[in-house]
Write an enzyme that holds these catalytic residues in place. Structure first.
Site, PDB file in Angstrom:
ATOM      1  N   GLU A 166       0.826  -1.206   0.000  1.00  0.00           N
ATOM      2  CA  GLU A 166       0.000   0.000   0.000  1.00  0.00           C
ATOM      3  C   GLU A 166       0.858   1.253   0.000  1.00  0.00           C
ATOM      4  O   GLU A 166       1.911   1.308   0.638  1.00  0.00           O
ATOM      5  CB  GLU A 166      -0.947   0.032   1.209  1.00  0.00           C
ATOM      6  CG  GLU A 166      -0.251   0.264   2.534  1.00  0.00           C
ATOM      7  CD  GLU A 166      -1.204   0.741   3.630  1.00  0.00           C
ATOM      8  OE1 GLU A 166      -1.340   1.969   3.808  1.00  0.00           O
ATOM      9  OE2 GLU A 166      -1.778  -0.116   4.326  1.00  0.00           O
ATOM     10  N   LYS A 213      -8.483  -3.785  10.450  1.00  0.00           N
ATOM     11  CA  LYS A 213      -7.153  -3.296  10.785  1.00  0.00           C
ATOM     12  C   LYS A 213      -7.206  -2.730  12.202  1.00  0.00           C
ATOM     13  O   LYS A 213      -7.826  -1.697  12.438  1.00  0.00           O
ATOM     14  CB  LYS A 213      -6.748  -2.212   9.774  1.00  0.00           C
ATOM     15  CG  LYS A 213      -5.547  -1.369  10.155  1.00  0.00           C
ATOM     16  CD  LYS A 213      -5.365  -0.263   9.126  1.00  0.00           C
ATOM     17  CE  LYS A 213      -4.377   0.792   9.611  1.00  0.00           C
ATOM     18  NZ  LYS A 213      -4.186   1.859   8.602  1.00  0.00           N
TER      19      LYS A 213
END
Length: 204
Positions: free
Chosen positions: A33, A122
């Site tokens: 990412e 997350k």
């Protein structure tokens, strides 16, 4: 993806993003990412997606709005990671067929995220929640919910988090900080992957 680790390249620039991405892949990290508060993040995303998109899951972090989700998709990203839980971001990500990993701290946020279709959760910042907090949350979550720890996770505490029941991790400053060469990032990535495997001898 065989290895449940996400490489976070916060602060990366387009000039060396592909070289660094190749180093992560060589070490076994197949999800990458680029946080949107990095320099020229969409250009970095485009370059990564073009060069590595057939071998890795490329996407963006610090995604805060549905419009940003669409921008990431247009740049070739297929992974959306957020520091917070915004159901509109999750829903837009899933509508476009992208993975969505929202940040959660509380059970309320976790269930809102799952109801909106999140791929996984997350735990961020993981150091705030702690392993005991993560265990308490895990008890009430649906079986099979994927929990990734992000924030303060690395070689020194992989074993404790894995023993506590975490499914994966996002690797930030332990993996990459601006100024590191691709070779240096590759060395860090290899050490982190080895530590992850060592924390569970049954991991494949």
């Amino acid at each position: 993806m065989s290895l449940p680790l996400i490489g976070i390249l916060r602060g990366i620039s387009p000039t060396n993003v592909v070289e660094v991405g190749e180093a992560l892949l060589a070490a076994g990290i197949e999800r990458i990412e680029v946080p949107l508060n990095s320099p020229e993040p969409m250009e970095s995303l485009r370059r990564l997606a073009e060069a590595l998109g057939d071998r890795a899951l490329i996407g963006a972090g610090t995604v805060l709005t549905p419009a940003q989700v669409r921008d990431v998709f247009a740049a070739g990203g297929r992974l959306v990671v957020s520091p917070n839980c915004r159901t509109t971001v999750i829903e837009e990500s899933r509508r476009l067929g992208m993975e969505s990993w929202p940040g959660v701290v509380t059970p309320s946020e976790a269930f809102d995220a799952l109801d909106a279709g999140a791929t996984g959760l997350k735990l961020f910042p993981a150091v705030q929640i702690g392993i005991e907090g993560m265990k308490a949350m895990r008890v009430v979550l649906p079986p099979g919910t994927l929990l990734y720890a992000v924030g303060g996770i690395g070689v020194d505490n992989f074993a404790d988090w894995r023993a506590g029941g975490i499914d994966g991790a996002g690797l930030g400053s332990a993996l990459y900080t601006p100024g590191l060469t691709a070779a240096e990032v590759g060395e860090r990535a290899s050490s982190l992957v080895a530590a992850w495997h060592a924390a569970d001898g049954n991991d494949s």
